[in-house]
Design an enzyme around this catalytic site. Structure first.
Site, PDB file in Angstrom:
ATOM      1  N   THR A 137       0.971  -1.228  -0.194  1.00  0.00           N
ATOM      2  CA  THR A 137       0.160   0.090   0.039  1.00  0.00           C
ATOM      3  C   THR A 137       1.016   1.303   0.078  1.00  0.00           C
ATOM      4  OG1 THR A 137      -0.282   0.364   2.490  1.00  0.00           O
ATOM      5  CG2 THR A 137      -1.585  -1.361   1.529  1.00  0.00           C
ATOM      6  N   CYS A 138       0.435   2.539   0.044  1.00  0.00           N
ATOM      7  CA  CYS A 138       0.947   3.676   0.162  1.00  0.00           C
ATOM      8  C   CYS A 138       1.844   3.612   1.445  1.00  0.00           C
ATOM      9  CB  CYS A 138       0.101   4.753  -0.200  1.00  0.00           C
ATOM     10  SG  CYS A 138      -1.035   5.167   1.036  1.00  0.00           S
ATOM     11  N   GLU A 202      -8.242   4.000  10.533  1.00  0.00           N
ATOM     12  CA  GLU A 202      -8.865   4.410   9.099  1.00  0.00           C
ATOM     13  C   GLU A 202      -9.084   2.947   8.480  1.00  0.00           C
ATOM     14  OE1 GLU A 202      -7.000   3.281   6.095  1.00  0.00           O
ATOM     15  OE2 GLU A 202      -5.130   2.767   6.809  1.00  0.00           O
ATOM     16  N   GLN A 208      -7.867  -3.293   2.079  1.00  0.00           N
ATOM     17  CA  GLN A 208      -6.790  -3.633   1.325  1.00  0.00           C
ATOM     18  C   GLN A 208      -6.527  -4.959   1.746  1.00  0.00           C
ATOM     19  OE1 GLN A 208      -4.339  -0.266   2.685  1.00  0.00           O
ATOM     20  NE2 GLN A 208      -4.714   0.794   0.652  1.00  0.00           N
ATOM     21  N   ALA A 280      -9.081   9.987 -10.251  1.00  0.00           N
ATOM     22  CA  ALA A 280     -10.336  10.081  -9.510  1.00  0.00           C
ATOM     23  C   ALA A 280     -10.490   8.725  -9.137  1.00  0.00           C
ATOM     24  CB  ALA A 280     -11.287  10.380 -10.761  1.00  0.00           C
ATOM     25  N   GLY A 281      -9.585   7.841  -8.779  1.00  0.00           N
ATOM     26  CA  GLY A 281      -9.939   6.648  -8.055  1.00  0.00           C
ATOM     27  C   GLY A 281     -10.445   6.623  -6.599  1.00  0.00           C
ATOM     28  N   LYS A 282     -10.221   5.721  -5.732  1.00  0.00           N
ATOM     29  CA  LYS A 282     -10.736   5.687  -4.283  1.00  0.00           C
ATOM     30  C   LYS A 282     -10.005   6.951  -3.584  1.00  0.00           C
ATOM     31  CE  LYS A 282     -11.362   0.636  -4.095  1.00  0.00           C
ATOM     32  NZ  LYS A 282     -11.153  -0.516  -3.548  1.00  0.00           N
ATOM     33  N   MET A 283      -8.829   7.085  -3.736  1.00  0.00           N
ATOM     34  CA  MET A 283      -8.150   8.047  -2.929  1.00  0.00           C
ATOM     35  C   MET A 283      -8.759   9.513  -3.604  1.00  0.00           C
ATOM     36  SD  MET A 283      -6.093   6.773  -0.832  1.00  0.00           S
ATOM     37  CE  MET A 283      -4.429   7.329  -0.444  1.00  0.00           C
ATOM     38  N   GLY A 284      -8.810   9.862  -4.687  1.00  0.00           N
ATOM     39  CA  GLY A 284      -8.879  10.899  -5.107  1.00  0.00           C
ATOM     40  C   GLY A 284     -10.401  11.140  -4.970  1.00  0.00           C
TER      41      GLY A 284
END
Length: 538
Positions: A137-138, A202, A208, A280-284
Protein backbone atom coordinates in the site's frame (compact mmCIF):
# COMPACT_ATOMS: atom_id res chain seq x y z
CA UNK A 1 18.63 1.40 12.28
CA UNK A 2 15.02 2.47 12.02
CA UNK A 3 12.69 2.69 14.99
CA UNK A 4 8.94 2.80 14.38
CA UNK A 5 6.87 5.67 15.72
CA UNK A 6 3.64 3.66 15.56
CA UNK A 7 1.33 4.71 18.39
CA UNK A 8 0.34 1.08 18.96
CA UNK A 9 3.91 0.33 20.00
CA UNK A 10 3.97 -2.73 17.75
CA UNK A 11 7.16 -1.77 15.98
CA UNK A 12 8.91 -0.24 18.97
CA UNK A 13 9.31 -3.71 20.39
CA UNK A 14 10.10 -5.45 17.11
CA UNK A 15 13.72 -6.38 16.63
CA UNK A 16 15.18 -5.24 13.35
CA UNK A 17 17.08 -7.62 11.17
CA UNK A 18 20.56 -6.59 10.24
CA UNK A 19 22.35 -8.76 7.76
CA UNK A 20 25.39 -8.63 5.57
CA UNK A 21 25.41 -8.10 1.85
CA UNK A 22 24.26 -11.08 -0.20
CA UNK A 23 27.52 -11.27 -2.14
CA UNK A 24 29.63 -11.95 0.93
CA UNK A 25 31.10 -15.41 1.30
CA UNK A 26 29.99 -15.51 4.90
CA UNK A 27 26.55 -14.06 5.61
CA UNK A 28 25.50 -13.26 9.17
CA UNK A 29 21.91 -12.65 10.20
CA UNK A 30 21.67 -10.74 13.47
CA UNK A 31 18.76 -9.20 15.35
CA UNK A 32 19.27 -5.91 17.15
CA UNK A 33 16.93 -4.15 19.55
CA UNK A 34 16.17 -0.50 18.78
CA UNK A 35 15.79 -0.02 22.52
CA UNK A 36 19.49 -0.61 23.01
CA UNK A 37 19.23 -4.14 24.43
CA UNK A 38 21.89 -6.70 23.68
CA UNK A 39 21.01 -9.34 21.14
CA UNK A 40 20.63 -12.10 23.71
CA UNK A 41 17.97 -10.30 25.75
CA UNK A 42 14.19 -10.35 25.61
CA UNK A 43 12.29 -7.23 24.69
CA UNK A 44 9.35 -6.47 26.98
CA UNK A 45 6.38 -4.59 25.51
CA UNK A 46 4.14 -2.10 27.24
CA UNK A 47 1.44 -4.78 27.20
CA UNK A 48 3.66 -7.14 29.18
CA UNK A 49 4.10 -9.61 26.30
CA UNK A 50 7.35 -10.69 24.71
CA UNK A 51 7.21 -9.64 21.06
CA UNK A 52 10.51 -11.12 19.88
CA UNK A 53 12.72 -13.73 21.47
CA UNK A 54 16.37 -13.37 20.57
CA UNK A 55 19.08 -15.64 21.81
CA UNK A 56 22.43 -16.89 20.67
CA UNK A 57 20.68 -19.47 18.51
CA UNK A 58 18.99 -16.66 16.60
CA UNK A 59 22.35 -15.50 15.28
CA UNK A 60 22.94 -17.72 12.31
CA UNK A 61 26.29 -17.80 10.58
CA UNK A 62 25.99 -19.39 7.18
CA UNK A 63 28.98 -21.52 6.24
CA UNK A 64 31.24 -20.75 3.28
CA UNK A 65 30.07 -22.12 -0.05
CA UNK A 66 30.86 -25.83 -0.47
CA UNK A 67 32.25 -27.34 -3.64
CA UNK A 68 29.62 -28.12 -6.26
CA UNK A 69 30.16 -31.86 -5.72
CA UNK A 70 28.05 -31.64 -2.54
CA UNK A 71 24.34 -31.43 -3.26
CA UNK A 72 22.41 -28.30 -2.31
CA UNK A 73 20.18 -30.35 -0.02
CA UNK A 74 23.14 -31.79 1.87
CA UNK A 75 24.53 -28.26 2.36
CA UNK A 76 21.21 -27.17 3.81
CA UNK A 77 21.02 -30.17 6.13
CA UNK A 78 24.66 -29.84 7.24
CA UNK A 79 24.25 -26.17 8.23
CA UNK A 80 21.24 -26.84 10.47
CA UNK A 81 20.32 -30.49 10.63
CA UNK A 82 18.04 -30.20 13.63
CA UNK A 83 15.97 -27.55 11.91
CA UNK A 84 14.21 -30.10 9.74
CA UNK A 85 13.09 -32.35 12.57
CA UNK A 86 10.56 -29.73 13.63
CA UNK A 87 7.29 -30.37 11.84
CA UNK A 88 5.76 -26.92 12.31
CA UNK A 89 6.87 -24.32 9.80
CA UNK A 90 6.97 -20.61 10.70
CA UNK A 91 4.73 -17.74 9.67
CA UNK A 92 6.91 -14.67 9.12
CA UNK A 93 6.41 -11.08 8.02
CA UNK A 94 9.26 -9.09 6.55
CA UNK A 95 8.18 -5.53 6.02
CA UNK A 96 8.94 -1.88 5.59
CA UNK A 97 6.35 0.69 6.60
CA UNK A 98 5.82 4.42 6.92
CA UNK A 99 7.03 4.05 10.52
CA UNK A 100 10.46 2.71 9.58
CA UNK A 101 11.13 3.55 5.92
CA UNK A 102 11.19 6.78 3.85
CA UNK A 103 8.90 7.04 0.84
CA UNK A 104 11.93 7.08 -1.48
CA UNK A 105 12.59 3.45 -0.57
CA UNK A 106 8.97 2.31 -0.26
CA UNK A 107 8.13 3.41 -3.78
CA UNK A 108 10.91 1.21 -5.19
CA UNK A 109 9.53 -1.77 -3.28
CA UNK A 110 5.86 -1.17 -4.17
CA UNK A 111 4.23 -4.00 -6.14
CA UNK A 112 1.06 -3.21 -8.14
CA UNK A 113 -1.95 -5.38 -7.31
CA UNK A 114 -1.87 -6.96 -10.77
CA UNK A 115 1.65 -8.25 -10.01
CA UNK A 116 0.81 -9.89 -6.67
CA UNK A 117 0.19 -13.38 -8.15
CA UNK A 118 3.55 -13.23 -9.95
CA UNK A 119 5.29 -12.14 -6.76
CA UNK A 120 3.66 -15.00 -4.81
CA UNK A 121 4.82 -17.50 -7.44
CA UNK A 122 8.40 -16.18 -7.34
CA UNK A 123 8.50 -16.22 -3.54
CA UNK A 124 7.17 -19.78 -3.37
CA UNK A 125 9.82 -20.90 -5.84
CA UNK A 126 12.47 -20.13 -3.21
CA UNK A 127 13.85 -23.21 -1.47
CA UNK A 128 12.47 -22.51 1.99
CA UNK A 129 9.22 -20.65 1.24
CA UNK A 130 6.03 -22.69 1.07
CA UNK A 131 3.27 -20.01 1.09
CA UNK A 132 3.30 -16.26 0.52
CA UNK A 133 1.21 -13.09 0.33
CA UNK A 134 1.99 -9.46 -0.52
CA UNK A 135 0.46 -6.43 1.20
CA UNK A 136 1.62 -3.38 -0.73
CA UNK A 137 0.00 0.00 0.00
CA UNK A 138 1.06 3.64 0.08
CA UNK A 139 2.17 3.21 3.70
CA UNK A 140 3.67 -0.28 3.76
CA UNK A 141 5.26 -3.09 1.81
CA UNK A 142 4.98 -6.36 3.73
CA UNK A 143 5.76 -9.91 2.65
CA UNK A 144 4.01 -12.68 4.61
CA UNK A 145 5.41 -16.18 4.17
CA UNK A 146 5.27 -19.68 5.61
CA UNK A 147 8.94 -20.63 5.86
CA UNK A 148 10.33 -24.14 6.18
CA UNK A 149 13.41 -22.64 7.84
CA UNK A 150 13.28 -19.30 9.64
CA UNK A 151 16.76 -18.00 9.02
CA UNK A 152 17.17 -19.21 5.46
CA UNK A 153 13.66 -18.07 4.67
CA UNK A 154 14.50 -14.54 5.85
CA UNK A 155 17.69 -14.56 3.80
CA UNK A 156 15.92 -15.72 0.64
CA UNK A 157 13.04 -13.25 0.93
CA UNK A 158 15.36 -10.33 1.70
CA UNK A 159 17.51 -11.17 -1.32
CA UNK A 160 14.35 -11.44 -3.46
CA UNK A 161 13.19 -7.99 -2.29
CA UNK A 162 16.63 -6.61 -3.10
CA UNK A 163 16.59 -8.15 -6.56
CA UNK A 164 13.10 -6.91 -7.46
CA UNK A 165 13.61 -3.38 -6.10
CA UNK A 166 17.26 -2.77 -6.90
CA UNK A 167 17.90 -1.78 -3.26
CA UNK A 168 21.04 -3.34 -1.71
CA UNK A 169 20.39 -5.93 1.00
CA UNK A 170 22.35 -3.89 3.55
CA UNK A 171 20.09 -0.87 2.96
CA UNK A 172 16.93 -2.98 3.25
CA UNK A 173 18.09 -4.42 6.55
CA UNK A 174 18.57 -0.94 7.98
CA UNK A 175 14.83 -0.27 7.65
CA UNK A 176 12.92 -3.54 7.56
CA UNK A 177 11.25 -5.22 10.49
CA UNK A 178 10.92 -8.96 11.01
CA UNK A 179 8.30 -10.79 13.09
CA UNK A 180 7.72 -14.54 13.60
CA UNK A 181 4.63 -16.61 14.37
CA UNK A 182 2.62 -15.05 17.24
CA UNK A 183 4.24 -11.66 16.69
CA UNK A 184 3.50 -11.84 12.95
CA UNK A 185 -0.09 -12.83 13.73
CA UNK A 186 -0.54 -9.94 16.14
CA UNK A 187 0.99 -7.54 13.62
CA UNK A 188 -1.41 -8.32 10.75
CA UNK A 189 -4.33 -8.17 13.20
CA UNK A 190 -3.17 -4.72 14.33
CA UNK A 191 -2.75 -3.67 10.70
CA UNK A 192 -6.25 -4.83 9.77
CA UNK A 193 -7.73 -3.10 12.84
CA UNK A 194 -6.07 0.17 11.83
CA UNK A 195 -3.77 0.25 14.88
CA UNK A 196 -0.59 0.29 12.79
CA UNK A 197 -1.83 2.90 10.32
CA UNK A 198 -0.47 6.40 10.14
CA UNK A 199 -4.06 7.44 10.84
CA UNK A 200 -5.59 5.40 13.68
CA UNK A 201 -8.66 3.36 12.75
CA UNK A 202 -8.71 4.35 9.08
CA UNK A 203 -10.89 1.98 7.09
CA UNK A 204 -8.99 1.74 3.83
CA UNK A 205 -6.43 -0.73 5.20
CA UNK A 206 -9.18 -3.26 6.00
CA UNK A 207 -10.33 -3.05 2.37
CA UNK A 208 -6.72 -3.60 1.28
CA UNK A 209 -6.39 -6.71 3.48
CA UNK A 210 -9.62 -8.01 1.93
CA UNK A 211 -8.13 -7.41 -1.51
CA UNK A 212 -5.14 -9.59 -0.64
CA UNK A 213 -7.52 -12.49 -0.02
CA UNK A 214 -9.52 -11.74 -3.18
CA UNK A 215 -6.43 -11.64 -5.38
CA UNK A 216 -4.93 -14.69 -3.68
CA UNK A 217 -7.90 -16.98 -4.33
CA UNK A 218 -6.81 -19.70 -6.71
CA UNK A 219 -3.16 -18.60 -6.72
CA UNK A 220 -0.71 -21.42 -6.02
CA UNK A 221 1.24 -20.42 -2.94
CA UNK A 222 -1.58 -18.53 -1.24
CA UNK A 223 -2.03 -21.60 0.93
CA UNK A 224 -3.99 -22.72 3.95
CA UNK A 225 -1.89 -20.96 6.60
CA UNK A 226 -1.54 -17.59 4.89
CA UNK A 227 -5.13 -17.62 3.62
CA UNK A 228 -6.36 -18.49 7.12
CA UNK A 229 -4.22 -15.71 8.61
CA UNK A 230 -5.60 -13.00 6.33
CA UNK A 231 -9.19 -14.18 6.61
CA UNK A 232 -8.89 -14.11 10.39
CA UNK A 233 -7.34 -10.63 10.13
CA UNK A 234 -10.43 -9.44 8.28
CA UNK A 235 -12.62 -10.81 11.07
CA UNK A 236 -10.46 -8.99 13.63
CA UNK A 237 -10.62 -5.72 11.70
CA UNK A 238 -14.40 -5.86 11.53
CA UNK A 239 -14.78 -6.84 15.18
CA UNK A 240 -12.50 -4.07 16.46
CA UNK A 241 -14.41 -1.44 14.52
CA UNK A 242 -17.76 -2.85 15.68
CA UNK A 243 -16.96 -3.29 19.37
CA UNK A 244 -14.78 -0.24 19.99
CA UNK A 245 -15.03 3.42 19.03
CA UNK A 246 -11.66 3.34 17.32
CA UNK A 247 -13.17 4.52 14.03
CA UNK A 248 -15.14 7.36 15.64
CA UNK A 249 -13.78 10.59 14.23
CA UNK A 250 -10.99 8.72 12.48
CA UNK A 251 -9.45 10.34 9.43
CA UNK A 252 -8.07 8.72 6.32
CA UNK A 253 -4.90 9.46 4.39
CA UNK A 254 -7.05 11.51 2.00
CA UNK A 255 -8.62 13.61 4.74
CA UNK A 256 -5.22 14.09 6.37
CA UNK A 257 -3.95 15.37 3.00
CA UNK A 258 -6.77 17.94 2.88
CA UNK A 259 -6.05 18.96 6.48
CA UNK A 260 -2.35 19.35 5.65
CA UNK A 261 -3.16 21.60 2.68
CA UNK A 262 -5.40 23.80 4.82
CA UNK A 263 -2.72 23.97 7.52
CA UNK A 264 -0.15 25.25 5.01
CA UNK A 265 -2.42 27.68 3.15
CA UNK A 266 -3.06 31.15 4.56
CA UNK A 267 -6.41 30.98 6.37
CA UNK A 268 -7.82 33.84 4.34
CA UNK A 269 -7.29 31.87 1.11
CA UNK A 270 -9.23 28.73 2.12
CA UNK A 271 -12.44 29.81 0.43
CA UNK A 272 -10.95 30.93 -2.90
CA UNK A 273 -7.87 28.71 -3.39
CA UNK A 274 -8.01 26.92 -6.74
CA UNK A 275 -8.07 23.15 -6.17
CA UNK A 276 -6.91 20.48 -8.66
CA UNK A 277 -7.20 16.73 -8.10
CA UNK A 278 -5.25 14.41 -10.41
CA UNK A 279 -6.75 10.91 -10.29
CA UNK A 280 -10.37 9.99 -9.61
CA UNK A 281 -9.85 6.58 -8.00
CA UNK A 282 -10.70 5.72 -4.39
CA UNK A 283 -8.14 8.10 -2.89
CA UNK A 284 -8.98 10.91 -5.29
CA UNK A 285 -12.70 10.55 -4.61
CA UNK A 286 -12.07 10.78 -0.86
CA UNK A 287 -9.97 13.92 -1.37
CA UNK A 288 -12.87 15.49 -3.27
CA UNK A 289 -15.37 14.56 -0.55
CA UNK A 290 -13.17 15.96 2.22
CA UNK A 291 -12.61 19.19 0.28
CA UNK A 292 -16.38 19.53 -0.05
CA UNK A 293 -16.75 18.88 3.69
CA UNK A 294 -14.35 21.79 4.30
CA UNK A 295 -16.46 24.14 2.20
CA UNK A 296 -14.89 23.82 -1.25
CA UNK A 297 -17.58 24.27 -3.94
CA UNK A 298 -15.48 24.23 -7.12
CA UNK A 299 -12.59 22.07 -8.26
CA UNK A 300 -10.96 20.60 -11.36
CA UNK A 301 -10.40 16.85 -11.68
CA UNK A 302 -7.92 15.39 -14.17
CA UNK A 303 -8.44 11.71 -15.02
CA UNK A 304 -7.89 9.28 -17.88
CA UNK A 305 -11.60 8.99 -18.54
CA UNK A 306 -14.66 11.04 -17.60
CA UNK A 307 -16.76 8.10 -16.34
CA UNK A 308 -15.51 8.18 -12.76
CA UNK A 309 -15.61 11.95 -12.60
CA UNK A 310 -19.19 11.88 -13.89
CA UNK A 311 -20.18 9.40 -11.17
CA UNK A 312 -18.64 11.65 -8.49
CA UNK A 313 -20.42 14.66 -10.00
CA UNK A 314 -23.74 12.83 -9.76
CA UNK A 315 -23.08 12.03 -6.11
CA UNK A 316 -22.08 15.61 -5.24
CA UNK A 317 -24.60 17.60 -7.24
CA UNK A 318 -24.17 20.87 -5.36
CA UNK A 319 -20.46 21.06 -6.21
CA UNK A 320 -18.95 22.31 -9.47
CA UNK A 321 -16.60 19.54 -10.60
CA UNK A 322 -14.86 20.23 -13.90
CA UNK A 323 -13.38 17.28 -15.79
CA UNK A 324 -10.16 17.58 -17.78
CA UNK A 325 -8.26 14.80 -19.62
CA UNK A 326 -4.68 13.88 -18.80
CA UNK A 327 -3.49 15.61 -21.95
CA UNK A 328 -4.41 18.96 -20.32
CA UNK A 329 -2.79 18.14 -16.97
CA UNK A 330 0.08 20.66 -17.15
CA UNK A 331 -2.25 23.45 -18.23
CA UNK A 332 -4.52 22.66 -15.31
CA UNK A 333 -1.56 22.68 -12.89
CA UNK A 334 -0.64 26.14 -14.12
CA UNK A 335 -4.14 27.34 -13.23
CA UNK A 336 -4.25 25.75 -9.75
CA UNK A 337 -3.00 26.81 -6.31
CA UNK A 338 -3.20 23.38 -4.69
CA UNK A 339 -2.62 20.12 -6.58
CA UNK A 340 -3.52 16.73 -5.08
CA UNK A 341 -2.12 13.67 -6.88
CA UNK A 342 -3.37 10.12 -6.27
CA UNK A 343 -2.90 7.94 -9.35
CA UNK A 344 -1.58 4.39 -9.72
CA UNK A 345 1.20 5.49 -12.09
CA UNK A 346 4.47 3.67 -11.45
CA UNK A 347 6.53 6.65 -12.58
CA UNK A 348 6.26 10.42 -11.90
CA UNK A 349 3.56 12.24 -13.84
CA UNK A 350 5.76 15.31 -14.18
CA UNK A 351 9.25 16.55 -13.31
CA UNK A 352 10.86 19.91 -12.58
CA UNK A 353 11.31 20.81 -16.22
CA UNK A 354 7.59 20.23 -16.86
CA UNK A 355 6.41 22.76 -14.29
CA UNK A 356 9.20 25.29 -13.87
CA UNK A 357 7.83 27.66 -16.53
CA UNK A 358 4.17 27.43 -15.50
CA UNK A 359 2.42 30.57 -14.24
CA UNK A 360 2.86 31.05 -10.48
CA UNK A 361 0.09 30.50 -7.95
CA UNK A 362 -2.00 33.46 -6.89
CA UNK A 363 -0.67 35.94 -4.35
CA UNK A 364 -3.63 35.05 -2.17
CA UNK A 365 -1.84 31.78 -1.31
CA UNK A 366 1.56 33.44 -1.14
CA UNK A 367 2.53 32.92 -4.78
CA UNK A 368 3.73 29.35 -4.17
CA UNK A 369 1.94 26.31 -5.58
CA UNK A 370 1.28 23.38 -3.22
CA UNK A 371 1.63 19.77 -4.38
CA UNK A 372 0.11 17.19 -2.01
CA UNK A 373 1.23 13.79 -3.33
CA UNK A 374 -0.43 10.82 -1.58
CA UNK A 375 0.63 8.20 -4.12
CA UNK A 376 3.26 5.49 -3.71
CA UNK A 377 5.20 5.36 -5.98
CA UNK A 378 5.12 9.16 -5.97
CA UNK A 379 3.37 11.01 -8.79
CA UNK A 380 5.41 14.20 -8.30
CA UNK A 381 9.08 13.89 -9.17
CA UNK A 382 11.35 14.58 -6.19
CA UNK A 383 13.21 17.19 -8.26
CA UNK A 384 10.09 19.40 -8.34
CA UNK A 385 10.75 20.41 -4.73
CA UNK A 386 13.94 22.18 -5.92
CA UNK A 387 11.79 24.96 -7.40
CA UNK A 388 11.34 28.00 -5.16
CA UNK A 389 7.85 28.61 -6.56
CA UNK A 390 6.40 25.36 -5.20
CA UNK A 391 6.10 23.33 -2.00
CA UNK A 392 5.85 19.54 -2.29
CA UNK A 393 4.41 17.25 0.41
CA UNK A 394 4.09 13.45 0.34
CA UNK A 395 2.51 10.78 2.58
CA UNK A 396 5.39 10.98 5.05
CA UNK A 397 4.50 14.61 5.75
CA UNK A 398 1.02 13.62 6.96
CA UNK A 399 2.53 12.75 10.35
CA UNK A 400 2.23 16.43 11.20
CA UNK A 401 -1.54 16.18 10.91
CA UNK A 402 -2.05 12.93 12.78
CA UNK A 403 0.27 13.93 15.65
CA UNK A 404 -2.65 15.77 17.26
CA UNK A 405 -4.71 14.11 20.02
CA UNK A 406 -2.14 11.33 20.45
CA UNK A 407 -3.29 10.47 23.98
CA UNK A 408 -6.87 9.94 22.82
CA UNK A 409 -5.71 7.66 20.01
CA UNK A 410 -3.56 5.61 22.39
CA UNK A 411 -6.52 5.08 24.71
CA UNK A 412 -8.66 3.84 21.83
CA UNK A 413 -5.86 1.56 20.65
CA UNK A 414 -5.61 -0.08 24.05
CA UNK A 415 -9.34 -0.86 23.94
CA UNK A 416 -8.74 -2.83 20.75
CA UNK A 417 -5.75 -4.79 22.09
CA UNK A 418 -7.92 -7.07 24.25
CA UNK A 419 -9.84 -8.17 21.15
CA UNK A 420 -6.64 -8.69 19.18
CA UNK A 421 -5.10 -10.75 21.99
CA UNK A 422 -8.18 -12.98 22.16
CA UNK A 423 -8.31 -13.47 18.40
CA UNK A 424 -4.56 -14.17 18.25
CA UNK A 425 -4.98 -17.02 20.71
CA UNK A 426 -7.79 -18.48 18.60
CA UNK A 427 -5.70 -18.33 15.44
CA UNK A 428 -2.68 -19.90 17.14
CA UNK A 429 -4.93 -22.69 18.46
CA UNK A 430 -6.13 -23.32 14.91
CA UNK A 431 -2.52 -23.46 13.70
CA UNK A 432 -1.60 -25.82 16.53
CA UNK A 433 -4.41 -28.12 15.42
CA UNK A 434 -2.64 -28.39 12.06
CA UNK A 435 0.47 -29.74 13.79
CA UNK A 436 -0.96 -33.26 13.63
CA UNK A 437 -1.17 -33.21 9.83
CA UNK A 438 2.41 -34.50 9.30
CA UNK A 439 1.76 -37.35 11.76
CA UNK A 440 -1.44 -38.25 9.90
CA UNK A 441 0.46 -38.32 6.61
CA UNK A 442 3.34 -40.41 8.02
CA UNK A 443 0.96 -42.85 9.72
CA UNK A 444 -0.93 -43.35 6.46
CA UNK A 445 2.33 -43.78 4.54
CA UNK A 446 3.56 -46.28 7.16
CA UNK A 447 0.33 -48.30 6.93
CA UNK A 448 0.34 -48.14 3.13
CA UNK A 449 3.87 -49.56 2.91
CA UNK A 450 2.88 -52.50 5.12
CA UNK A 451 -0.29 -53.05 3.10
CA UNK A 452 1.57 -53.08 -0.21
CA UNK A 453 4.27 -55.42 1.11
CA UNK A 454 1.72 -57.90 2.48
CA UNK A 455 -0.45 -57.60 -0.65
CA UNK A 456 2.53 -58.45 -2.82
CA UNK A 457 3.27 -61.54 -0.67
CA UNK A 458 -0.36 -62.66 -0.84
CA UNK A 459 -0.62 -62.27 -4.62
CA UNK A 460 2.67 -64.10 -5.03
CA UNK A 461 1.36 -67.08 -3.08
CA UNK A 462 -1.85 -67.14 -5.15
CA UNK A 463 0.13 -67.76 -8.35
CA UNK A 464 0.39 -66.11 -11.75
CA UNK A 465 -2.95 -67.37 -13.04
CA UNK A 466 -5.03 -65.22 -10.68
CA UNK A 467 -7.50 -63.10 -12.65
CA UNK A 468 -7.76 -59.28 -12.41
CA UNK A 469 -11.13 -59.40 -10.68
CA UNK A 470 -9.67 -61.44 -7.81
CA UNK A 471 -6.62 -59.13 -7.65
CA UNK A 472 -8.89 -56.11 -7.30
CA UNK A 473 -10.96 -57.85 -4.64
CA UNK A 474 -7.87 -58.68 -2.56
CA UNK A 475 -6.54 -55.13 -3.06
CA UNK A 476 -9.88 -53.62 -1.95
CA UNK A 477 -9.96 -55.97 1.05
CA UNK A 478 -6.51 -54.85 2.19
CA UNK A 479 -7.43 -51.18 1.75
CA UNK A 480 -10.63 -51.66 3.71
CA UNK A 481 -8.83 -53.33 6.59
CA UNK A 482 -6.21 -50.55 6.75
CA UNK A 483 -8.84 -47.79 6.60
CA UNK A 484 -10.89 -49.42 9.37
CA UNK A 485 -7.80 -49.82 11.54
CA UNK A 486 -6.72 -46.21 11.00
CA UNK A 487 -10.16 -44.67 11.51
CA UNK A 488 -9.89 -44.49 15.31
CA UNK A 489 -6.36 -43.05 15.49
CA UNK A 490 -7.18 -40.55 12.74
CA UNK A 491 -10.24 -39.31 14.62
CA UNK A 492 -8.09 -38.70 17.68
CA UNK A 493 -5.62 -36.70 15.61
CA UNK A 494 -8.20 -34.21 14.37
CA UNK A 495 -9.68 -31.21 16.16
CA UNK A 496 -10.76 -27.71 15.20
CA UNK A 497 -8.54 -26.02 17.77
CA UNK A 498 -11.40 -24.18 19.46
CA UNK A 499 -11.22 -26.25 22.68
CA UNK A 500 -7.87 -26.13 24.49
CA UNK A 501 -8.57 -29.42 26.32
CA UNK A 502 -9.38 -31.22 23.08
CA UNK A 503 -6.34 -29.67 21.42
CA UNK A 504 -4.01 -30.77 24.24
CA UNK A 505 -5.40 -34.29 24.11
CA UNK A 506 -4.95 -34.36 20.34
CA UNK A 507 -1.30 -33.34 20.63
CA UNK A 508 -0.76 -35.99 23.32
CA UNK A 509 -2.28 -38.58 20.98
CA UNK A 510 0.03 -37.39 18.21
CA UNK A 511 3.13 -37.86 20.37
CA UNK A 512 1.90 -41.28 21.53
CA UNK A 513 1.38 -42.49 17.96
CA UNK A 514 4.79 -41.14 16.97
CA UNK A 515 6.34 -43.25 19.74
CA UNK A 516 4.25 -46.39 19.15
CA UNK A 517 4.87 -46.56 15.41
CA UNK A 518 8.35 -45.03 15.55
CA UNK A 519 7.21 -42.30 13.17
CA UNK A 520 9.90 -39.89 14.37
CA UNK A 521 12.38 -41.90 12.30
CA UNK A 522 10.35 -41.22 9.16
CA UNK A 523 11.76 -38.55 6.86
CA UNK A 524 10.64 -35.13 8.07
CA UNK A 525 7.77 -33.62 6.10
CA UNK A 526 9.69 -30.33 5.98
CA UNK A 527 12.72 -32.16 4.61
CA UNK A 528 10.53 -33.81 2.00
CA UNK A 529 9.27 -30.39 0.90
CA UNK A 530 12.77 -28.92 0.76
CA UNK A 531 14.06 -31.97 -1.14
CA UNK A 532 11.27 -31.60 -3.67
CA UNK A 533 12.02 -27.90 -4.15
CA UNK A 534 15.76 -28.46 -4.58
CA UNK A 535 15.25 -31.33 -7.02
CA UNK A 536 12.99 -29.13 -9.17
CA UNK A 537 15.82 -26.65 -9.69
CA UNK A 538 17.49 -26.90 -13.09
Amino acid sequence: MAVSTSFSGAKLEALLLKCASSNATTSTTTHFSPLGKSRNTLVQTHRGAIRCEVSASDVSVYPPKKPSTISALEQLKTSAADRYTKEKSSIMVIGLSVHTTPVEMREKLAIPEAEWPRAIAELCSLNHIEEAAVLSTCNRMEIYVVALSKHRGVKEVTEWMSKTSGIPVADLCQHQFLLYNKDATQHIFEVSAGLDSLVLGEGQILAQVKQVVKVGQGVNGFGRNISGLFKHAITVGKRVRTETNIAAGAVSVSSAAVELALMKLPEASHENARMLIIGAGKMGKLVIKHLVAKGCTKMVVVNRSEDRVGAIREELKDVEIIYKPLSEMLTCIGEADVVFTSTASESPLFLKDDVKDLPPATQEVGGRRFFIDISVPRNVGSCVSDLESVRVFNVDDLKEVVAANKEDRLRKAMEAQAIISEESKQFEAWRDSLETVPTIKKLRAYAERIRMAELEKCLGKMGDDINKKTQRAVDDLSRGIVNKMLHGPMQHLRCDGSDSRTLNETLENMHALNRMFNLETEISVLEQKIRAKVEQKP
